[in-house]
Structure formats: structure tokens, C-alpha cells
Design an enzyme around this catalytic site. Structure first.
Site, PDB file in Angstrom:
ATOM      1  N   ASP A 106      45.584  32.215  35.629  1.00  0.00           N
ATOM      2  CA  ASP A 106      45.624  33.520  34.946  1.00  0.00           C
ATOM      3  C   ASP A 106      46.721  34.432  35.484  1.00  0.00           C
ATOM      4  O   ASP A 106      46.829  35.587  35.092  1.00  0.00           O
ATOM      5  CB  ASP A 106      44.260  34.225  35.059  1.00  0.00           C
ATOM      6  CG  ASP A 106      43.862  34.501  36.504  1.00  0.00           C
ATOM      7  OD1 ASP A 106      44.651  34.144  37.410  1.00  0.00           O
ATOM      8  OD2 ASP A 106      42.786  35.072  36.730  1.00  0.00           O
ATOM      9  N   GLY A 107      47.528  33.929  36.407  1.00  0.00           N
ATOM     10  CA  GLY A 107      48.650  34.725  36.917  1.00  0.00           C
ATOM     11  C   GLY A 107      48.360  35.411  38.242  1.00  0.00           C
ATOM     12  O   GLY A 107      49.279  35.885  38.914  1.00  0.00           O
ATOM     13  N   GLU A 108      47.100  35.477  38.616  1.00  0.00           N
ATOM     14  CA  GLU A 108      46.782  36.085  39.920  1.00  0.00           C
ATOM     15  C   GLU A 108      47.340  35.201  41.026  1.00  0.00           C
ATOM     16  O   GLU A 108      47.523  33.997  40.846  1.00  0.00           O
ATOM     17  CB  GLU A 108      45.257  36.217  40.077  1.00  0.00           C
ATOM     18  CG  GLU A 108      44.647  37.264  39.172  1.00  0.00           C
ATOM     19  CD  GLU A 108      43.141  37.428  39.386  1.00  0.00           C
ATOM     20  OE1 GLU A 108      42.577  36.778  40.289  1.00  0.00           O
ATOM     21  OE2 GLU A 108      42.535  38.208  38.630  1.00  0.00           O
ATOM     22  N   GLN A 161      63.041  55.759  39.153  1.00  0.00           N
ATOM     23  CA  GLN A 161      62.080  56.803  38.778  1.00  0.00           C
ATOM     24  C   GLN A 161      61.614  57.473  40.080  1.00  0.00           C
ATOM     25  O   GLN A 161      60.481  57.294  40.531  1.00  0.00           O
ATOM     26  CB  GLN A 161      60.902  56.189  37.995  1.00  0.00           C
ATOM     27  CG  GLN A 161      59.909  57.205  37.463  1.00  0.00           C
ATOM     28  CD  GLN A 161      60.402  57.984  36.241  1.00  0.00           C
ATOM     29  OE1 GLN A 161      61.427  57.661  35.652  1.00  0.00           O
ATOM     30  NE2 GLN A 161      59.694  59.026  35.867  1.00  0.00           N
ATOM     31  N   HIS A 170      69.331  53.997  45.155  1.00  0.00           N
ATOM     32  CA  HIS A 170      69.891  54.750  44.039  1.00  0.00           C
ATOM     33  C   HIS A 170      70.175  56.201  44.448  1.00  0.00           C
ATOM     34  O   HIS A 170      71.177  56.792  44.058  1.00  0.00           O
ATOM     35  CB  HIS A 170      68.904  54.685  42.882  1.00  0.00           C
ATOM     36  CG  HIS A 170      69.435  55.276  41.637  1.00  0.00           C
ATOM     37  ND1 HIS A 170      70.588  54.826  41.047  1.00  0.00           N
ATOM     38  CD2 HIS A 170      68.983  56.279  40.871  1.00  0.00           C
ATOM     39  CE1 HIS A 170      70.820  55.537  39.974  1.00  0.00           C
ATOM     40  NE2 HIS A 170      69.866  56.428  39.839  1.00  0.00           N
ATOM     41  N   ASP A 190      79.360  56.421  36.301  1.00  0.00           N
ATOM     42  CA  ASP A 190      78.625  57.650  35.966  1.00  0.00           C
ATOM     43  C   ASP A 190      78.737  58.636  37.122  1.00  0.00           C
ATOM     44  O   ASP A 190      79.176  58.283  38.215  1.00  0.00           O
ATOM     45  CB  ASP A 190      77.160  57.380  35.592  1.00  0.00           C
ATOM     46  CG  ASP A 190      76.405  56.620  36.668  1.00  0.00           C
ATOM     47  OD1 ASP A 190      76.672  56.858  37.857  1.00  0.00           O
ATOM     48  OD2 ASP A 190      75.561  55.777  36.319  1.00  0.00           O
ATOM     49  N   LYS A 241      78.702  59.523  31.509  1.00  0.00           N
ATOM     50  CA  LYS A 241      77.976  58.615  30.610  1.00  0.00           C
ATOM     51  C   LYS A 241      76.713  59.263  30.061  1.00  0.00           C
ATOM     52  O   LYS A 241      76.100  60.103  30.733  1.00  0.00           O
ATOM     53  CB  LYS A 241      77.651  57.300  31.335  1.00  0.00           C
ATOM     54  CG  LYS A 241      76.254  57.139  31.845  1.00  0.00           C
ATOM     55  CD  LYS A 241      75.978  55.755  32.434  1.00  0.00           C
ATOM     56  CE  LYS A 241      74.586  55.727  33.053  1.00  0.00           C
ATOM     57  NZ  LYS A 241      74.322  54.610  33.925  1.00  0.00           N
ATOM     58  N   ARG A 285      72.995  58.085  28.158  1.00  0.00           N
ATOM     59  CA  ARG A 285      72.167  56.964  27.703  1.00  0.00           C
ATOM     60  C   ARG A 285      71.129  57.476  26.709  1.00  0.00           C
ATOM     61  O   ARG A 285      70.436  58.457  26.983  1.00  0.00           O
ATOM     62  CB  ARG A 285      71.464  56.302  28.890  1.00  0.00           C
ATOM     63  CG  ARG A 285      70.763  54.990  28.505  1.00  0.00           C
ATOM     64  CD  ARG A 285      69.877  54.490  29.625  1.00  0.00           C
ATOM     65  NE  ARG A 285      70.601  54.116  30.814  1.00  0.00           N
ATOM     66  CZ  ARG A 285      71.038  52.887  31.094  1.00  0.00           C
ATOM     67  NH1 ARG A 285      70.826  51.905  30.241  1.00  0.00           N
ATOM     68  NH2 ARG A 285      71.678  52.633  32.215  1.00  0.00           N
ATOM     69  N   ASP A 313      79.246  50.227  41.151  1.00  0.00           N
ATOM     70  CA  ASP A 313      77.933  50.783  40.802  1.00  0.00           C
ATOM     71  C   ASP A 313      76.886  50.243  41.768  1.00  0.00           C
ATOM     72  O   ASP A 313      77.129  49.257  42.474  1.00  0.00           O
ATOM     73  CB  ASP A 313      77.572  50.414  39.356  1.00  0.00           C
ATOM     74  CG  ASP A 313      76.653  51.459  38.714  1.00  0.00           C
ATOM     75  OD1 ASP A 313      76.177  52.351  39.435  1.00  0.00           O
ATOM     76  OD2 ASP A 313      76.414  51.375  37.499  1.00  0.00           O
TER      77      ASP A 313
HETATM   78  C1  R5P Z   1      72.290  54.517  36.935  1.00  0.00           C
HETATM   79  O1  R5P Z   1      72.267  55.680  37.290  1.00  0.00           O
HETATM   80  C2  R5P Z   1      72.642  53.385  37.852  1.00  0.00           C
HETATM   81  O2  R5P Z   1      73.530  53.771  38.842  1.00  0.00           O
HETATM   82  C3  R5P Z   1      73.222  52.229  37.066  1.00  0.00           C
HETATM   83  O3  R5P Z   1      74.435  52.628  36.497  1.00  0.00           O
HETATM   84  C4  R5P Z   1      72.289  51.778  35.976  1.00  0.00           C
HETATM   85  O4  R5P Z   1      70.988  51.705  36.461  1.00  0.00           O
HETATM   86  C5  R5P Z   1      72.707  50.473  35.410  1.00  0.00           C
HETATM   87  O5  R5P Z   1      71.811  50.120  34.402  1.00  0.00           O
HETATM   88  P1  R5P Z   1      72.295  49.354  33.118  1.00  0.00           P
HETATM   89  O6  R5P Z   1      72.982  48.098  33.575  1.00  0.00           O
HETATM   90  O7  R5P Z   1      71.014  49.066  32.380  1.00  0.00           O
HETATM   91  O8  R5P Z   1      73.180  50.237  32.350  1.00  0.00           O
END
Ligand code: R5P
Length: 292
Positions: free
Chosen positions: A34-36, A94, A127, A162, A185, A187, A212
Site C-alpha cells: 500500500d506504499g507504507e 514555501q 532558496h 530572477d 521574471k 510566473r 540558479d
Molecule cells: C525561484 O525563485 C527559484 O530560484 C527557481 O528559479 C525556480 O524554483 C525554478 O523553478 P522552475 O524550474 O519550475 O521554473
């Protein structure tokens, strides 16, 4: 010291153990129909300082759940201390509420890790530099940017795809003496589609190194490359720490007008997501240096 590995990035864990002159210690990870999962430390009586290597890329929830179970098993088996090497943390984007009513995912992750008695965390290129403040335990926040320095053409302009990446670009600019440019950028939160409309700094007739922290869907890099080509950039190389490679990111990257895509092994890239232009640089030595 004993080194254990979850199942998310065993090749990296093996390199780390080997460079420390150790063998990976034995862990049974059983997956039920079941994935557990059920985890068992083989030859329980640990009474040792333990290092656990587990990255939390795709499948992110499964890798986290496995991590929590391993931590529990290690503690129950007498681990004196646990250093968690999580080269990439899922959910880190997040790190605050972007809109009213949202959760703060990474806070939840930190609460789980701390309640499972992790003593120290080693990770790479978070991040946001604010993230270590979420923890009440020591966090060693390493960067792979120095590994990229030797791969960046000496006549390149550094480009952040970005505004959030400016810190990384400035760091590399100081290390290499190269000039830099940044892209604005946007999104679309519904479709995930990225639009890169404006660039600050000139790339005309210049080689470019896009830097990045992670490539997830590949949308950010795709949009950046399109804009840079429109702005008459010459050769483009891409550098990103974490190869999350969601959906068909690898084929998007493979089809871009770029020379090479450099990533690291903070996340294991499965064979089927590798492509010719991809070069994977190992972070094992940086981890070993820290553990020693
Ligand atoms: C965003 O702020 C991060 O630094 C990356 O640029 C981002 O998470 C990359 O995600 P994706 O490849 O989905 O554009």
C-alpha cells in the site's frame, strides 16, 4: 561515526562514506504494497554519532516520510547524535505565506525534524538565507557556487534568471571578477508558465552563464534563454545547484539553445532524466570536509 543512507540519494551517501573511509551502515527499508514503509536499523545498538544522508526531491512526500521513519529508528536504536545531511530540502520555497490563508510548509518540516531529535543539519544553497533561522539547532548552510567557478567561461556575463538570485550572482561576480545582469521574471501561478520580460545589464554579443538555485519544471531557464537570445547573447551555459527536474524538465532543457547544463548531485538524477548536455558535479567532498 556511522553513516546511513535513505533511498533518495544512495550514490551520494556511498561517496560520502567512502571518502570518510567508512562503509554505509545497514538499514532495511521495506515498502508495503500500500506504499507504507517500515525501517529497521540492522544490528541495533548504535551508541555512536550518526550521519544520515537523505535528500528530499521527487517523490518529495515519500522521501520526507522515509526520513522521519529513519530518524525515529536511529534514535530508538541508541544513536548518540544525529547529523542530517539533506543536500536538498523539498518545500523550502514555501517559507512564508505568499497569500492569506496559506500554510508555511517549511516551518512544518522543521518542526517535524526537531521533534525527531535531529542534532545538526548540513544542507546546500537554500532558496532563502533566512531559512536557517527556522531551526533551533545548528544548520551548516554550504554552497556549491565555488564548484561552478572553474566551469564558467572567463568571458561570460553572469545572469540571474530572477531577482531572487541576485545574492548568488553577486557572490560569483566577486569570485570571478565577471559582470552580471538580472532578469525580471513573472510566473502565472495557475499555469506555472514563466515570462521573462526585462533584463538589467547588457548581454549583447556576450557569452552568458545563467545561475540558479534549482531547476524544477525548467520554465525559469526556458524563459531566460529565450529572452537572452532575443537580446543577442552568444553561447549560453546553465548552472543550477539542485536538479529537481519535475515533469518533462529534462527534455525542455535538452531542447534549449544552450551549450551545457551544469547541476550537482544534491539530488540524484535518474538515468532516464539525464541528457547529453547535462554535467553533474559532486558535492560529496564538501560534505566530507564538513563532517571531518
Ligand atoms: C525561484 O525563485 C527559484 O530560484 C527557481 O528559479 C525556480 O524554483 C525554478 O523553478 P522552475 O524550474 O519550475 O521554473
Amino acid at each position: 561515526m556511522k553513516v546511513f543512507s535513505g533511498s533518495s540519494n544512495r550514490p551520494l551517501a556511498e561517496k560520502v562514506a567512502q571518502n570518510l573511509g567508512l562503509k554505509l551502515s545497514s538499514l532495511e527499508i521495506h515498502k508495503f504494497p500500500d506504499g507504507e514503509k517500515r525501517v529497521r536499523v540492522v544490528g541495533s545498538d548504535l551508541e555512536d554519532d550518526v550521519v544520515l544522508v537523505q535528500s528530499t526531491g521527487i517523490p518529495v512526500d515519500e522521501n520526507y516520510m522515509e526520513l522521519f521513519l529513519i530518524l525515529d529508528a536511529l534514535k530508538r536504536s541508541g544513536a548518540r547524535s544525529i547529523t542530517l545531511v539533506s543536500p536538498y530540502f523539498g518545500y523550502q520555497r514555501q517559507d512564508h505565506m505568499f497569500r492569506e490563508g496559506e500554510d508555511v510548509s517549511f516551518k512544518v518540516i522543521v518542526q517535524m525534524l526537531e521533534s525527531l531529535k535531529v542534532d545538526k543539519v548540513i544542507t546546500f544553497d537554500l532558496h532563502s538565507i533566512k531559512i536557517p533561522e527556522f531551526f533551533h539547532i545548528p544548520v551548516v548552510h554550504l554552497t556549491v557556487l565555488d564548484l561552478f567557478v572553474g566551469k564558467i567561461d572567463k568571458d561570460s556575463v553572469l545572469v540571474s534568471p530572477d531577482m531572487g538570485g541576485i545574492r548568488r550572482i553577486k557572490y560569483l561576480s566577486e569570485k570571478t571578477g565577471l559582470s552580471f545582469a538580472t532578469i525580471e521574471k513573472n510566473r502565472d501561478l495557475k499555469t506555472g508558465r514563466v515570462q521573462s520580460e526585462k533584463i538589467e545589464g547588457s548581454v549583447q554579443n556576450k557569452n552568458v552563464a545563467i545561475v540558479d538555485d534549482m531547476i524544477s519544471t525548467g520554465e525559469t531557464i526556458r524563459a531566460a534563454v529565450e529572452l537572452l537570445k532575443k537580446e543577442c547573447a552568444e553561447k549560453i551555459n546553465v548552472f543550477a545547484t539542485h536538479a529537481v527536474f519535475a515533469d518533462d524538465a529534462s527534455s525542455i532543457l535538452d531542447n534549449l539553445d544552450v551549450e551545457k547544463v551544469y547541476v550537482t548531485d544534491t539530488i540524484e538524477v535518474p538515468k532516464e532524466k539525464q541528457f547529453e548536455k547535462l554535467e553533474i558535479i559532486s558535492v560529496a567532498n564538501l560534505i566530507v570536509k564538513e563532517l571531518r
